[in-house]
Motif scaffolding. Structure first.
Motif, PDB file in Angstrom:
ATOM      1  N   SER A  19       0.825  -1.203   0.000  1.00 59.47           N
ATOM      2  CA  SER A  19       0.000   0.000   0.000  1.00 59.47           C
ATOM      3  C   SER A  19       0.857   1.250   0.000  1.00 59.47           C
ATOM      4  O   SER A  19       1.531   1.565   0.975  1.00 59.47           O
ATOM      5  N   TYR A  53       0.896   2.731   3.978  1.00 64.29           N
ATOM      6  CA  TYR A  53      -0.418   2.723   4.634  1.00 64.29           C
ATOM      7  C   TYR A  53      -0.664   1.345   5.222  1.00 64.29           C
ATOM      8  O   TYR A  53      -0.784   0.361   4.500  1.00 64.29           O
ATOM      9  N   SER A  86      -4.450   3.439   8.150  1.00 63.77           N
ATOM     10  CA  SER A  86      -5.442   3.126   7.133  1.00 63.77           C
ATOM     11  C   SER A  86      -6.673   2.558   7.811  1.00 63.77           C
ATOM     12  O   SER A  86      -6.575   1.600   8.596  1.00 63.77           O
ATOM     13  N   TYR A 103      -7.971  10.180   1.043  1.00 66.32           N
ATOM     14  CA  TYR A 103      -6.828  10.357   1.936  1.00 66.32           C
ATOM     15  C   TYR A 103      -6.938  11.676   2.681  1.00 66.32           C
ATOM     16  O   TYR A 103      -7.377  12.683   2.125  1.00 66.32           O
ATOM     17  N   ARG A 128      -5.237   6.874   5.180  1.00 67.74           N
ATOM     18  CA  ARG A 128      -6.015   6.357   4.050  1.00 67.74           C
ATOM     19  C   ARG A 128      -7.364   5.897   4.579  1.00 67.74           C
ATOM     20  O   ARG A 128      -7.447   5.146   5.553  1.00 67.74           O
TER      21      ARG A 128
END
Length: 337
Positions: A136, A147, A169, A278, A335
């Motif tokens: 990620s 993330y 995240s 984000y 995220r």
């Protein structure tokens, strides 16, 4: 003997169009979320990562160094990118190149936007904007994916081997305005509670505000986020019975949210996900990502009489930019989705 005055004038006009477009700076993504590095005349840049937040300690007769050790020294490499707008020499000599003015302007506009495109592609589309949690957003300075969700197999980030895990995240709850507001609150709460290896806040000054928070969202969420951040009110919907009364009590955000964050709608995100977005904390000197350039976007003309024209029977306007982009502070970006 041939006089090239008119064709040279055409090429000069096109060059001036390119230069004027370079000077007219549009709102771009990468300056909003990156720390600007002093990177001129350097093929690569290294940034030491501090082990802990610089924090006062009790003075007991002899001072103690704070935050002098480093946990890692990531390296960021420069790269050169070029766009060449070419025109046939004979076409230019026959003074039929004025129709190329719009092509030159749009080409220069694309060159200006290329850095933001690279930012999205390298830091998000390459894993960071996909459903997979295995890779990620590239790799952070601690060697883990940038993330990290709570269910990641690689585990949470740890600031300098602390016990305070950083998960940046979270799963989104929806794309309606109330859901986006709820997820925004969750993301801000995460930013405000990340701790270093001694239990001190990494983002002690996080707060709502357009100079503090930036929402980077796909175009599909541009309208809902615009309504959330700038509308005079947020409508609340509830089912209605056949008699016209509300079936349930309406609920949802009931305040005005104008100015609580800035927004950047990024169409490059939509190809991978129209619901993932984000939140970047940009209110500190060290931002989530880094940017540095050896030289800014510049334009040059390869005109008549040059070796390029002799070999190719063409003239060109060349646009070049040498810069670097990279991940930096994973504790300052969330995220969602």
């Amino acid at each position: 003997m041939q006089i090239l005055g008119d064709s040279n004038a055409v090429l000069k006009d096109l060059t001036e169009i390119a230069e004027a477009e370079i000077m007219d700076r549009e709102r771009e993504l990468y300056p909003l979320v990156t720390t600007d590095l002093e990177a001129s005349d350097q093929a690569y840049v290294k940034i030491p990562i501090q082990t802990k937040v610089a924090f006062p300690t009790l003075f007991d007769g002899e001072g103690e160094d704070t935050s002098t050790e480093v946990a890692a020294v990531p390296e960021y490499n420069m790269a050169t990118y070029m766009l060449r707008l070419g025109f046939g020499s004979d076409l230019m000599r026959e003074s039929k190149a004025y129709s190329m003015a719009s092509k030159t302007q749009e080409g220069t506009l694309s060159a200006k936007q290329f850095t933001s495109y690279m930012f999205t592609q390298n830091l998000f589309a390459n894993g960071g904007n996909k459903a997979s949690t295995t890779a990620s957003g590239g790799t952070a300075w601690d060697g883990k994916q940038f993330y990290v969700p709570s269910n990641a197999t690689t585990g949470a980030h740890f600031w300098a081997n602390s016990k305070n895990g950083i998960v940046n995240s979270i799963a989104g709850t929806g794309t309606t305005i109330p859901a986006l507001w709820a997820d925004l609150q969750s993301a801000v709460a995460l930013l405000g509670t990340f701790l270093d290896n001694q239990g001190r806040l990494l983002n002690p000054n996080v707060a709502y505000g357009p100079t503090k928070l930036l929402i980077q969202c796909p175009m599909a969420l541009a309208a809902p986020f615009h309504n959330l951040l700038h509308a005079g009110f947020i409508p609340v919907a509830a089912p209605v019975t056949t008699s016209g009364t509300a079936a349930v009590t309406g609920s949802g955000p009931g305040s005005l949210f104008n100015g609580i964050a800035d927004i950047f709608a990024d169409g490059y995100l939509d190809a991978n996900s129209t619901s993932r977005w984000y939140l970047h904390y940009v209110g500190m000197p060290q931002r989530p990502f880094v940017f540095g350039e050896s030289y800014p976007l510049q334009g040059r003309a390869l005109g008549f009489g040059t070796e390029y024209e002799t070999r190719t029977n063409r003239v060109a306007i060349v646009l070049k930019h040498r810069f670097l982009l990279g991940n930096y502070r994973f504790d300052r970006s969330i995220r969602v989705g």
